[in-house]
Write an enzyme that holds these catalytic residues in place. Structure first.
Site, PDB file in Angstrom:
ATOM      1  CG  HIS A 230       4.219   1.779   5.510  1.00 10.29           C
ATOM      2  ND1 HIS A 230       5.483   1.699   4.954  1.00 10.29           N
ATOM      3  CD2 HIS A 230       3.521   2.591   4.689  1.00 10.29           C
ATOM      4  CE1 HIS A 230       5.525   2.432   3.854  1.00 10.29           C
ATOM      5  NE2 HIS A 230       4.338   2.965   3.665  1.00 10.29           N
TER       6      HIS A 230
ATOM      7  NE  ARG B 167      -4.235   6.975  -0.081  1.00 10.28           N
ATOM      8  CZ  ARG B 167      -3.018   6.795  -0.570  1.00 10.28           C
ATOM      9  NH1 ARG B 167      -2.068   7.696  -0.372  1.00 10.28           N
ATOM     10  NH2 ARG B 167      -2.728   5.720  -1.284  1.00 10.28           N
TER      11      ARG B 167
ATOM     12  CG  ASN C 205       1.699   9.883   1.143  1.00  9.45           C
ATOM     13  OD1 ASN C 205       1.120   9.514   2.158  1.00  9.45           O
ATOM     14  ND2 ASN C 205       1.825   9.123   0.083  1.00  9.45           N
TER      15      ASN C 205
ATOM     16  CG  ASP D  17       2.925   0.759   1.368  1.00  6.95           C
ATOM     17  OD1 ASP D  17       2.377   1.846   1.643  1.00  6.95           O
ATOM     18  OD2 ASP D  17       3.701   0.627   0.396  1.00  6.95           O
TER      19      ASP D  17
ATOM     20  CG  HIS E 250      -4.771   4.479  -5.014  1.00 10.26           C
ATOM     21  ND1 HIS E 250      -4.307   5.763  -4.865  1.00 10.26           N
ATOM     22  CD2 HIS E 250      -3.693   3.674  -4.852  1.00 10.26           C
ATOM     23  CE1 HIS E 250      -3.004   5.741  -4.629  1.00 10.26           C
ATOM     24  NE2 HIS E 250      -2.605   4.491  -4.607  1.00 10.26           N
TER      25      HIS E 250
END
Lengths: 437, 329
Positions: A63, A67, A97, A308, A312
């Site tokens: 997981h 990006r 995603n 996970d 960012h």
């Protein structure tokens, strides 16, 4: 063919659940033999001295968010892979995603191609369940399967339509793929930014109740019962969630689950003075939840530790709490935190390694995570005594958003080998180790 | 008495001594506002920026007048029409304001914790004028000053705070201040707007208005934000009013000398009836007057302390006033 003898180390075998001195012979990209110290015939092999080190199968993180494509300013396959190797991970599965979303074979191929070009950790792709992660139309799962996906998930977003979830659990059986579910009911979360509880009330922040996760797990367990599909619950965070998974397994349902290091170590109180590095979804919960997650990990209810890893940009965290992005990085801190679980007596070492290698590999059906002769020579040599302080600026990841900044930890991957090639090597930084060549 | 804080981000964790220091100073400043010439030179040469991301005529005006009466220069920055509407981040706004060397920044913001965030990015004192659902410290301080003036000591009083506690920064700040000063606090509201976790702050929770108001010394009404309607916290404003509007009948359940507070603006007939709002127990206008004094006190204590200021001059001005207004009960 290159031959390497990894000698004098302590081999931790996650399948046999043992930890004992042993040597390991690598030929080409595979493990040729494992034997008692000094017993392997390896006259012409290059010695990799593992004295004082643990020899583990390369860790498997099912997981992560790499990006790429679309958000390369946060992370790329290259930087994510480098972070993985530094953290002892040799296999990654990256979520869908991205931008564009990995909801078709072309994006899947692109992601996998990037992984091959980087030639670092092994990169696997997880396809979206629904087109554009919109939760409406099912994505072309078969096409993505042909391109090489290992699971489907709308991670980052829950699948609010029970009907779509039902059909995903049915349809994926054609390809033997698990459906990885982000279990949070949107309506109950309703703009929440942390756990609903005393800290949220005190800080005046909107909460996400534990029940938001639990009602979704309960729903999806019922759908597994209906369909016979394989549900993998991502980032479990509540005590009742652990119990729901435990009950589903007891009934023989194909339900697996993972937990992140941050949910195993931190509570909602980590939000403290609006620290956005403690903002993630699902949120950090309570001490009782942490205890239940640890228990579930120890007794096998939870199959895997997954990070996970969600990098960012600094600007997306250096802002108002309710504006800040959800998520934290984890690839470079997971191993020492796992070893801390061993030090705290939550797990024994072989079980920890199982939950970070063959356990997660098994969920996605990956041929990874073992040290058996004939298997891929994906290895990590860990100095369990090496003490260091978590400092985000030293990360290989582009993401600096860690809630563990400044933590004193022990244990570090000194050598990470993928397919018999040493791709990460920190031995030079530890002069007390004799490095043979 | 000394005030030990560098910023005023909230009242949580503030000692009774700190709160009392502000209230006593505010009481001493009240006299200035009664003079013909309502100005003292205390903060002459100081610059106070009012940074308002949410519009609030009442609070902004109160802070602006407070600063001007202390002779500080004030600048109002509002989100609309500023660089904020052009997409500038809060961190960049803070850096830019910091570069202009203000002596204090008064901040109103829609996000909880925005003032804490700014306090990490600037060196001058930050004064929270309301942040999201978190705190509104000067409102609670002016409430405390008003209660003190009318009921004497706050310790031992029973204060009922009624309304949307879930979203109320006024409610949170008052809980912290009133508890620190020794009051018994009851929170009253529909179960959807009154999280059980509030009990952890050492207060009683009531879902029925009559139970909450019975024998109370002080009833503090919170404004119901009409925009909450439609989110299923309550079915309609009519139904809310039926169960939670403070009418004269309900007020009669409280102690005979009860006082009624409301932070304004009023929703007449929704959370408070006009008869109560304008009636003999209402101290709502005293709250507004006291708001000015409290904000003067906060500015004085944070700004005058932060750099060299002629404190002696201010003490001389305020000492006589303290004697006159401090004992009023």
């Amino acid at each position: 063919m290159t031959r390497l003898l990894v000698a004098n180390g302590t081999l931790v075998d996650p399948v046999a659940r043992t930890s004992a001195p042993a040597d390991l012979l690598v030929e080409g990209e595979r493990v040729a033999a494992v034997g008692a110290p000094g017993t392997l015939e390896a006259a012409d092999a290059t010695l990799v001295d593992a004295r004082g080190l643990l020899v583990l199968p390369g860790l498997v993180d099912i997981h992560v968010h790499l990006r790429e494509p679309g958000q390369e300013y946060k992370e790329t396959v290259a930087t994510g892979s480098a972070a993985a190797l530094a953290g002892g991970f040799t296999t990654l599965a990256t979520m869908a995603n991205t931008n564009p979303v990995n909801d078709n074979g072309a994006v899947t191929q692109y992601v996998l191609e990037r992984g091959r070009m980087v030639a670092g950790a092994r990169v696997h792709a997880i396809g979206a369940v629904s087109v554009g992660l919109q939760g409406e139309r099912m994505a072309e799962i078969g096409e993505m399967h042909r391109a090489g996906i290992v699971a489907v998930s709308d991670d980052g977003r829950p699948i609010m339509s029970a009907s779509l979830m039902r059909h995903a659990l049915e349809y994926t059986q054609l390809f033997g793929l698990p459906v990885i579910a982000h279990e949070e009911d949107d309506a109950l979360c309703c703009g929440g930014v942390m756990n609903e509880g005393p800290t949220a009330v005190r800080l005046g922040l909107r909460g996400r109740p534990a029940a938001a996760e639990e009602v979704m797990i309960a729903r999806d367990v019922a759908l597994v019962e209906l369909t016979g599909g394989h549900l993998h619950v991502a980032h479990l965070s509540t005590a009742r969630g652990v119990e729901l998974v435990r009950q589903a397994k007891a009934r023989g349902l194909r339900v697996t689950a993972e937990v992140t290091p941050h949910h195993l170590f931190l509570t909602e109180e980590a939000v403290g003075d609006y620290d956005t590095n403690a903002k993630m979804a699902p949120p950090l919960r309570t001490r009782a939840d942490v205890e239940a997650l640890r228990q579930g990990l120890a007794d096998g209810t939870i199959d895997a530790i997954a990070t996970d890893h969600a990098p960012h940009h600094q600007d997306e965290k250096d802002c108002e709490f309710d504006e800040a992005a959800f998520g934290v990085v984890g690839l470079e801190t997971a191993l020492p935190l796992g070893l801390r679980l061993v030090a705290e007596g939550v797990l024994d070492l072989p079980t920890l390694v199982e939950r970070m290698s063959v356990g997660p590999a098994r969920i996605l059906g990956l041929p990874a995570g073992t040290l058996a002769a004939g298997g891929l020579a994906d290895l990590v040599l860990v100095d369990p005594e090496r003490k260091w302080k978590v400092a985000a600026r030293a990360f290989r990841s582009k993401g600096r958003n860690t809630p563990f900044e400044g933590w004193d930890v022990a244990g570090r991957a000194l050598v990470t080998m993928v397919g018999g090639r040493i791709l990460h090597d920190e031995r030079a930084a530890t002069p007390q180790l004799r490095v043979a060549s | 008495m000394a005030f030990t804080q560098r910023h005023l981000l909230g009242l949580e964790g503030l000692s009774a001594a700190d709160i009392t220091a502000v209230l006593d100073t505010a009481a001493s400043f009240k006299e200035i506002n009664e003079r013909d010439i309502k100005k003292v030179p205390t903060l002459r040469g100081k610059t106070v920026i009012n940074l308002f991301y949410e519009s609030s005529t009442r609070t902004r005006t109160s802070f602006e007048i407070a600063a001007k009466r202390l002779s500080a220069d004030t600048i109002n920055v509002s989100a609309s029409g500023s660089s904020v509407s052009k997409g500038e981040t809060l961190a960049d706004t803070a850096r830019n304001l910091e570069a202009m060397r203000p002596d204090a920044i008064v901040v109103r913001h829609g996000s909880s914790g925005a003032c804490n965030f700014l306090a990490r990015h600037v060196t001058c004192p930050i004064i929270n004028a309301g942040d999201g659902c978190h705190e509104h410290p000067t409102q609670a301080l002016l409430d405390c000053l008003t209660i003190k003036e009318h009921r004497g000591e706050i310790a031992g009083l029973t204060v009922a705070i009624v309304g949307d506690l879930l979203h109320s920064r006024v409610g949170r700040s008052n809980v912290h201040a009133l508890r620190a000063l020794g009051a018994k606090v009851r929170l009253v509201g529909p179960p959807t707007l009154l999280p059980q976790e509030f009990a952890g702050l050492g207060v009683e929770l009531h879902t029925r208005l009559a139970d909450g108001v019975r024998d109370a010394d002080v009833v503090m009404m919170l404004r119901i934000q009409r925009e909450r309607q439609g989110r299923n916290y309550f079915p309609s404003v009519d139904e809310y009013a039926h169960y939670y509007c403070l009418t004269e009948d309900v007020v009669r359940l409280a102690k005979p000398q009860v006082i009624i507070l409301h932070p304004g603006p009023l929703n007449r007939g929704l959370e408070i009836s006009s008869a109560v709002a304008d009636g003999p127990y209402s101290v709502i206008m005293n709250q507004v007057t006291n708001g000015l004094a409290v904000r003067m006190a906060v500015l004085y204590m944070l700004v005058a302390r932060s750099k060299s200021v002629d404190v002696g001059e201010t003490e001389a001005l305020s000492e006589p006033a303290r004697g006159r207004s401090g004992a009023r009960a």
